[in-house]
Scaffold this active site. Structure first.
Site, PDB file in Angstrom:
ATOM      1  N   GLY A  54       0.797  -1.221   0.000  1.00 26.33           N
ATOM      2  CA  GLY A  54       0.000   0.000   0.000  1.00 26.33           C
ATOM      3  C   GLY A  54       0.822   1.259   0.000  1.00 26.33           C
ATOM      4  O   GLY A  54       0.349   2.328  -0.395  1.00 26.33           O
ATOM      5  N   ASP A  55       2.069   1.158   0.463  1.00 32.43           N
ATOM      6  CA  ASP A  55       3.018   2.264   0.401  1.00 32.43           C
ATOM      7  C   ASP A  55       4.393   1.637   0.204  1.00 32.43           C
ATOM      8  O   ASP A  55       5.285   1.785   1.041  1.00 32.43           O
ATOM      9  CB  ASP A  55       2.955   3.103   1.678  1.00 32.43           C
ATOM     10  N   GLY A  56       4.514   0.922  -0.902  1.00 31.68           N
ATOM     11  CA  GLY A  56       5.712   0.110  -1.149  1.00 31.68           C
ATOM     12  C   GLY A  56       6.927   0.924  -1.503  1.00 31.68           C
ATOM     13  O   GLY A  56       7.471   0.801  -2.607  1.00 31.68           O
ATOM     14  N   CYS A  57       7.380   1.736  -0.555  1.00 29.50           N
ATOM     15  CA  CYS A  57       8.504   2.648  -0.774  1.00 29.50           C
ATOM     16  C   CYS A  57       9.778   2.119  -0.133  1.00 29.50           C
ATOM     17  O   CYS A  57       9.749   1.308   0.800  1.00 29.50           O
ATOM     18  CB  CYS A  57       8.187   4.023  -0.199  1.00 29.50           C
TER      19      CYS A  57
END
Length: 254
Positions: free
Chosen positions: A176-179
Site C-alpha cells: 500500500g506504500d511500497g517505498c
C-alpha cells in the site's frame, strides 16, 4: 499534550516530527506510534495489519501493545533489525533484493488476507483529500505539479473503469506504500529483515505498489527501473497502470 506521557516507563525518545497529530518514539527495541483522536482509526488499522503480516512468511514488526485513551491512541511495535533500503548505497543486488521483497508480499495468499483496498475506496479517499484542499504538490510528479488537483482527479476518475477491468484478474496482497523506507535489509547480505508501516496493506492491484518504484529509484539512486522489473518478474510492465497509480497515490495523502 505530550504523547510520551502515555507510554509505559521512561526513556522514550522522539524519532520523527509527527504528521496529522502523529508522533513516533523509540525506547531500545520498541517503537511507539501515537496519535490524537482523529488518527486512532488509521492507527488501529495499522495495528490489525501488522498483527496479520507478522504471522506470515514475510518478516515484519510485531505488535507489542495497544493503548487507547479518550485523547487518542498508541501502537507499540518491535523494532526491525537492518537498514532501510533508502539509506543503503545502490547496487544491483539491493535492487534485486527489493524486487524480491515486494514480490514476497505480493505472493502472500489473497484468500488469507482479511484486508481489502478496492480501487473505488482509494479514489473516494482521493476525492476527500482534493475536496479539503489538502493535496501536497511536492508529492506530485513535476510535470503535473502546476495542474489543479481537481483536474488530476477528473483524469483519474475517467481512467478508473479501464484500470479496474485490467486489475480484476491481477489482485495481490499489496503493501500500500511500497517505498524504499518501508523495506529493511541486512546491510551486509542485503537480505530482507523486515517490512514496516503497513497501515495501507490490503488486497489490491499490484500496480498500487509497483507504480511508486520507478520514481523512487530515479530520485534516490538515479537508476532506471528496468532492472527492478526484470528481477520482479515483469520485464514489460503496463505503463498505463504505472502512470495511473503514480498520479493517484499523491492525491490520497492529506
Amino acid at each position: 499534550m505530550s504523547f510520551a506521557a502515555w507510554l509505559p516507563g521512561d526513556g522514550w525518545e522522539p524519532v520523527t516530527g509527527g504528521e496529522s497529530a502523529t508522533e513516533v518514539f523509540r525506547r531500545g527495541d520498541v517503537f511507539a506510534k501515537c496519535s490524537g483522536v482523529s488518527g486512532v482509526g488509521e492507527l488501529a488499522a495499522e495495528r490489525d495489519r501488522a498483527e496479520w503480516l507478522a504471522g506470515t512468511s514475510v518478516p515484519a514488526a510485531r505488535v507489542l501493545d495497544w493503548i487507547e485513551r479518550a485523547e487518542g491512541g498508541a501502537l507499540l511495535t518491535s523494532a526491525v533489525s537492518g537498514v532501510a533500503a533508502v539509506e543503503l548505497p545502490w547496487s544491483e543486488k539491493l535492487v534485486a533484493s527489493f524486487a524480491g521483497a515486494l514480490r514476497a508480499v505480493h505472493s502472500l495468499a489473497v484468500e488469507d488476507c482479511p484486508f481489502r483496498r478496492p480501487l473505488h475506496d482509494v479514489i473516494a479517499q482521493a476525492e476527500d483529500v482534493v475536496r479539503r484542499g489538502a493535496v501536497n504538490p511536492d508529492f506530485l510528479r513535476e510535470d503535473v505539479q502546476a495542474v489543479p488537483p481537481a483536474e488530476l482527479l477528473a483524469r483519474i476518475q475517467a481512467e478508473a473503469p479501464e484500470v479496474a477491468a485490467k486489475a480484476a484478474g491481477d489482485l495481490v496482497v499489496c503493501h500500500g506504500d511500497g517505498c524504499l523506507p518501508n523495506f529493511l535489509f541486512d546491510p551486509e547480505t542485503l537480505e530482507l529483515t523486515g517490512v514496516i508501516d503497513v497501515g495501507r496493506l490490503g488486497v489490491a492491484d499490484r500496480y498500487t505498489d509497483l507504480a511508486l518504484v520507478p520514481a523512487q529509484l530515479n530520485d534516490v539512486w538515479s537508476v532506471d527501473a528496468a532492472g527492478f522489473f526484470a528481477q520482479y518478474g515483469l520485464p514489460e510492465p503496463d505503463r498505463a497502470r504505472l502512470d495511473f497509480y503514480l498520479l493517484l497515490d499523491p492525491l490520497t495523502w492529506g
